[in-house]
Design an enzyme around this catalytic site. Structure first.
Site, short mmCIF file in Angstrom:
data_model
loop_
_atom_site.label_atom_id
_atom_site.label_comp_id
_atom_site.label_asym_id
_atom_site.label_seq_id
_atom_site.Cartn_x
_atom_site.Cartn_y
_atom_site.Cartn_z
N HIS A 1 -7.34 -4.89 -2.90
CA HIS A 1 -6.28 -4.21 -2.18
C HIS A 1 -5.96 -4.97 -0.90
O HIS A 1 -6.85 -5.47 -0.22
CB HIS A 1 -6.72 -2.78 -1.85
CG HIS A 1 -5.60 -1.89 -1.44
ND1 HIS A 1 -4.70 -1.37 -2.34
CD2 HIS A 1 -5.23 -1.44 -0.22
CE1 HIS A 1 -3.83 -0.61 -1.70
NE2 HIS A 1 -4.12 -0.65 -0.41
N CYS B 1 0.86 -1.19 0.00
CA CYS B 1 0.00 0.00 0.00
C CYS B 1 0.90 1.25 0.00
O CYS B 1 1.68 1.44 -0.91
CB CYS B 1 -0.96 -0.06 1.19
SG CYS B 1 -2.16 1.27 1.27
N ASP C 1 -8.97 -3.79 -7.21
CA ASP C 1 -8.52 -2.90 -6.15
C ASP C 1 -9.30 -1.59 -6.21
O ASP C 1 -9.17 -0.84 -7.18
CB ASP C 1 -7.02 -2.64 -6.31
CG ASP C 1 -6.40 -1.91 -5.13
OD1 ASP C 1 -7.10 -1.11 -4.48
OD2 ASP C 1 -5.20 -2.14 -4.87
#
Length: 215
Positions: free
Chosen positions: A182, A109, A155
Site C-alpha cells: 500500500h 488510498c 497490500d
C-alpha cells in the site's frame, strides 16, 4: 491539538499547479490520501503540471478545519462519500473554468476510492486512474469514462481476493504490482516502491495522454 471546523460554507479550497504555457490544457483532479494534503501529493500535482496538465488537489477535509495529520483518522471517518463527491464535482468545474478542455481524475488510498466513485457515479470527468483504493471491491459498478486502476499485490489494506474481484469486474483495466504494498507511489516513505512507482507513472501518463486532449 485538533483543528477548528469552519462555521460557514466556503468554496472548496485546493492546491493548484499549472503548466507554464497558457490554456487550454488538459486537467487532472488529484485526490488525497487519508492523511490529507501532503507534500508528496503536491509534488504529484507539480509533476503533472510539468507534463502539461493543470493539476488541482482539493482539501476534502476543509469542513473540519483543513488537513491535519494529527487528526486525519478522525477526519476520514467524518467525511461522507456524498460530501466528497460534491467537492469533486465543484473542483472539476473549477478546473474547466481555469481553462482545461478535458479533465481526468486520480487519487491515492482514500482518494483512489473517491476517484473510483467519481468514475462510476457520473461525475463529469473524461478519464479516471485510481490508485489502491480500499473498498472498491464492495462498490463495483460500470464507469462512465475510461478507467485504469493500480494496486499492490502485497497490500495489507486490500486483499488479493478483493483485487481479483476488481480484475474480474474490470478486465483489462487493472494493473497489479505483485511485490508492492500500500502506498507504493508515496515517495519519501517506507512504503515507496521505486520500480512499481516508476512503471505506474509511465502508464498513468500514457493513459491520460490517450484520453485527455486539448480541444
Amino acid at each position: 491539538m485538533g483543528t477548528v471546523p469552519f462555521m460557514s460554507e466556503i468554496a472548496v479550497p485546493y492546491f493548484c499547479s499549472l503548466p507554464a504555457s497558457p490554456p487550454p490544457w488538459p486537467g487532472v483532479v488529484v485526490l488525497m490520501e487519508k492523511m490529507g494534503l501532503t507534500p508528496q501529493l503536491l509534488r504529484v500535482c507539480e509533476r503533472l503540471a510539468s507534463e502539461g496538465y493543470a493539476a488541482v488537489a482539493p482539501d476534502l477535509y476543509w469542513r473540519f478545519g483543513g488537513s491535519n495529520p494529527e487528526v486525519s483518522d478522525e477526519h476520514s471517518r467524518q467525511l461522507t462519500p456524498e460530501d466528497a463527491r460534491a467537492d469533486i464535482v465543484e473542483v472539476v468545474a473549477r478546473v474547466r473554468d481555469l481553462g482545461a478542455s478535458t479533465v481526468g481524475i486520480t487519487g491515492f488510498c482514500m482518494g483512489g476510492t473517491f476517484a473510483y466513485l467519481a468514475a462510476v457515479s457520473g461525475v463529469d470527468v473524461d478519464a479516471a486512474a485510481p490508485f489502491y483504493g480500499p473498498g472498491i471491491a464492495r462498490m463495483l459498478a460500470e464507469p462512465y469514462c475510461p478507467m485504469l486502476m493500480f494496486f499492490g499485490g502485497n497490500d495489507p489494506h486490500i486483499s488479493r481476493d478483493d483485487i481479483a474481484e476488481i480484475e474480474k469486474h474490470h478486465p483489462g483495466q487493472v494493473v497489479v504490482y505483485e511485490n508492492a504494498g500500500h502506498g507504493f507511489m508515496r515517495d519519501g516513505s517506507d512504503a515507496y516502491d521505486a520500480e512499481a512507482a516508476t512503471d505506474a507513472w509511465g502508464r498513468l501518463l500514457e493513459f491520460f495522454g490517450a484520453h485527455l486532449r486539448v480541444g
